[in-house]
Design a protein around this motif. Structure first.
Motif, PDB file in Angstrom:
ATOM      1  N   UNK A 194      22.349  27.792  47.298  1.00 44.74           N
ATOM      2  CA  UNK A 194      22.865  28.740  48.299  1.00 44.74           C
ATOM      3  C   UNK A 194      24.321  29.084  48.006  1.00 44.74           C
ATOM      4  N   UNK A 195      25.115  28.075  47.647  1.00 47.97           N
ATOM      5  CA  UNK A 195      26.528  28.311  47.319  1.00 47.97           C
ATOM      6  C   UNK A 195      26.653  29.244  46.110  1.00 47.97           C
ATOM      7  N   UNK A 196      25.806  29.036  45.104  1.00 43.38           N
ATOM      8  CA  UNK A 196      25.848  29.883  43.913  1.00 43.38           C
ATOM      9  C   UNK A 196      25.502  31.321  44.228  1.00 43.38           C
ATOM     10  N   UNK A 197      24.432  31.534  44.988  1.00 45.90           N
ATOM     11  CA  UNK A 197      24.023  32.896  45.360  1.00 45.90           C
ATOM     12  C   UNK A 197      25.137  33.587  46.144  1.00 45.90           C
ATOM     13  N   UNK A 198      25.627  32.905  47.169  1.00 44.02           N
ATOM     14  CA  UNK A 198      26.681  33.475  48.022  1.00 44.02           C
ATOM     15  C   UNK A 198      27.950  33.751  47.227  1.00 44.02           C
ATOM     16  N   UNK A 199      28.342  32.779  46.416  1.00 43.71           N
ATOM     17  CA  UNK A 199      29.589  32.898  45.667  1.00 43.71           C
ATOM     18  C   UNK A 199      29.558  34.002  44.629  1.00 43.71           C
ATOM     19  N   UNK A 200      28.499  34.075  43.852  1.00 45.27           N
ATOM     20  CA  UNK A 200      28.419  35.105  42.807  1.00 45.27           C
ATOM     21  C   UNK A 200      28.384  36.503  43.414  1.00 45.27           C
ATOM     22  N   UNK A 201      27.642  36.686  44.503  1.00 48.19           N
ATOM     23  CA  UNK A 201      27.568  38.014  45.125  1.00 48.19           C
ATOM     24  C   UNK A 201      28.932  38.420  45.686  1.00 48.19           C
ATOM     25  N   UNK A 202      29.615  37.487  46.368  1.00 49.67           N
ATOM     26  CA  UNK A 202      30.925  37.796  46.944  1.00 49.67           C
ATOM     27  C   UNK A 202      31.938  38.124  45.847  1.00 49.67           C
ATOM     28  N   UNK A 203      31.941  37.329  44.784  1.00 50.97           N
ATOM     29  CA  UNK A 203      32.883  37.589  43.693  1.00 50.97           C
ATOM     30  C   UNK A 203      32.566  38.928  43.024  1.00 50.97           C
ATOM     31  N   UNK A 204      31.276  39.233  42.898  1.00 50.42           N
ATOM     32  CA  UNK A 204      30.883  40.506  42.301  1.00 50.42           C
ATOM     33  C   UNK A 204      31.369  41.692  43.106  1.00 50.42           C
ATOM     34  N   UNK A 205      31.250  41.601  44.434  1.00 50.85           N
ATOM     35  CA  UNK A 205      31.715  42.696  45.292  1.00 50.85           C
ATOM     36  C   UNK A 205      33.215  42.893  45.142  1.00 50.85           C
ATOM     37  N   UNK A 206      33.969  41.789  45.068  1.00 53.91           N
ATOM     38  CA  UNK A 206      35.423  41.877  44.901  1.00 53.91           C
ATOM     39  C   UNK A 206      35.773  42.542  43.570  1.00 53.91           C
ATOM     40  N   UNK A 207      35.056  42.197  42.502  1.00 55.60           N
ATOM     41  CA  UNK A 207      35.326  42.785  41.187  1.00 55.60           C
ATOM     42  C   UNK A 207      34.964  44.269  41.175  1.00 55.60           C
ATOM     43  N   UNK A 208      33.868  44.632  41.853  1.00 51.06           N
ATOM     44  CA  UNK A 208      33.483  46.043  41.953  1.00 51.06           C
ATOM     45  C   UNK A 208      34.597  46.835  42.639  1.00 51.06           C
ATOM     46  N   UNK A 209      35.185  46.262  43.691  1.00 53.26           N
ATOM     47  CA  UNK A 209      36.279  46.939  44.393  1.00 53.26           C
ATOM     48  C   UNK A 209      37.471  47.164  43.467  1.00 53.26           C
ATOM     49  N   UNK A 210      37.762  46.195  42.597  1.00 58.96           N
ATOM     50  CA  UNK A 210      38.850  46.354  41.624  1.00 58.96           C
ATOM     51  C   UNK A 210      38.555  47.526  40.696  1.00 58.96           C
ATOM     52  N   UNK A 211      37.318  47.603  40.203  1.00 58.92           N
ATOM     53  CA  UNK A 211      36.930  48.689  39.305  1.00 58.92           C
ATOM     54  C   UNK A 211      37.060  50.049  39.962  1.00 58.92           C
ATOM     55  N   UNK A 212      36.654  50.134  41.224  1.00 59.66           N
ATOM     56  CA  UNK A 212      36.760  51.408  41.942  1.00 59.66           C
ATOM     57  C   UNK A 212      38.220  51.844  42.049  1.00 59.66           C
ATOM     58  N   UNK A 213      39.123  50.889  42.286  1.00 58.01           N
ATOM     59  CA  UNK A 213      40.543  51.225  42.378  1.00 58.01           C
ATOM     60  C   UNK A 213      41.089  51.714  41.037  1.00 58.01           C
ATOM     61  N   UNK A 214      40.590  51.165  39.926  1.00 53.37           N
ATOM     62  CA  UNK A 214      40.992  51.661  38.610  1.00 53.37           C
ATOM     63  C   UNK A 214      40.598  53.137  38.462  1.00 53.37           C
ATOM     64  N   UNK A 215      39.389  53.464  38.869  1.00 50.65           N
ATOM     65  CA  UNK A 215      38.912  54.846  38.764  1.00 50.65           C
ATOM     66  C   UNK A 215      39.741  55.762  39.663  1.00 50.65           C
TER      67      UNK A 215
END
Length: 269
Positions: A194-215
């Protein structure tokens, strides 16, 4: 035995070194503590209590803990060892005709670069010369925009970052992290899952937000919009229900931190 085979044999022997693998596990633990602190800082921002929720902010908080300086130097050593171990794993695919091994080598190299960057940030904090990740990201984005074709290059970087974030979400949702860790049976294994699923998804969303700001920075030709993880999370906080979203991401980053502690012990090295 050709040169490629010799290189892989040397890399395999070095990668199996007990001291190196033990210190690499320390690197996972250091990454876990960093993500725990990043999650805490993200929640603080959601509650309008200020702070920087990126890696530099996390290491600054680490230094405030009892024995903080020792923790920082342990993080430097552990993260560097983990990067070295990943580079050795990448070397095992060099000279192979298997496309899958080449892909794994490239992924390992990318992870090694990321951990080396974290080690450098921790080293700056340990030397009492802390860096500001948001400022560094803006400066780097500004430098890219000054290059010929810099706008397109920054857009490509943003799209690539979104892709990396998407991979983290996919890895969490599809439980691909099971390949990295030997899950124990019973309730503890389910909790780590459960920690792995939650953690990877949350970190992924944060990284996606960084990419959007680059664009966004590329389209507006304004490097101020590219402000790294701290800026990405603060941008999320400005959205409708942003505080609640940011609290969830903070909890997710903390979950990733706890998962990393488990990985430090159970990782397949």
């Amino acid at each position: 035995m050709n040169a490629g085979q010799k290189a892989r044999r040397v890399a395999r022997e070095a990668g199996d070194n007990r001291v190196l693998t033990t210190v690499a596990r320390v690197g996972f633990a250091a990454s876990g503590l960093m993500h725990l602190l990043m999650g805490y800082l993200a929640i603080q921002i959601a509650l309008h209590r200020g702070g920087e929720s990126d890696q530099s902010g996390a290491f600054a908080q680490m230094n405030k803990l009892p024995g903080g300086m020792l923790l920082l130097w342990t993080a430097v050593i552990g993260l560097t060892a983990l990067a070295l171990w990943l580079l050795l794993q990448a070397a095992l695919g060099i000279g192979s005709t298997s496309k899958k091994r080449w892909v794994r080598s490239l992924v390992s190299c990318g992870k090694a670069v990321a951990y080396l960057a974290l080690a450098a940030t921790a080293l700056s904090a340990a030397l009492r010369q802390p860096t500001n990740s948001a400022t560094s990201t803006r400066q780097a984005s500004g430098s890219i925009l000054t290059l010929p074709g810099g706008q397109a290059l920054l857009i490509v970087l943003g799209i690539a970052t979104v892709g990396i974030g998407g991979y983290f979400v996919y890895k969490g949702a599809r439980k691909k992290f099971h390949e990295d860790i030997a899950l124990p049976a019973g309730g503890s294994g389910k909790a780590i899952d459960v920690l792995g699923v939650t953690g990877y998804i949350a970190k992924g969303i944060a990284i996606i937000a960084i990419g959007i700001l680059f664009v966004v920075a590329a389209i507006k030709l304004d490097p101020k919009d590219a402000s790294g993880l701290d800026g990405a999370l603060k941008a999320l906080a400005a959205l409708p229900y942003g505080e609640a979203i940011l609290i969830l991401i903070g909890v997710g980053l903390s979950a990733y931190g706890v998962y990393s502690f488990a990985r430090a012990r159970l990782a397949r090295l």
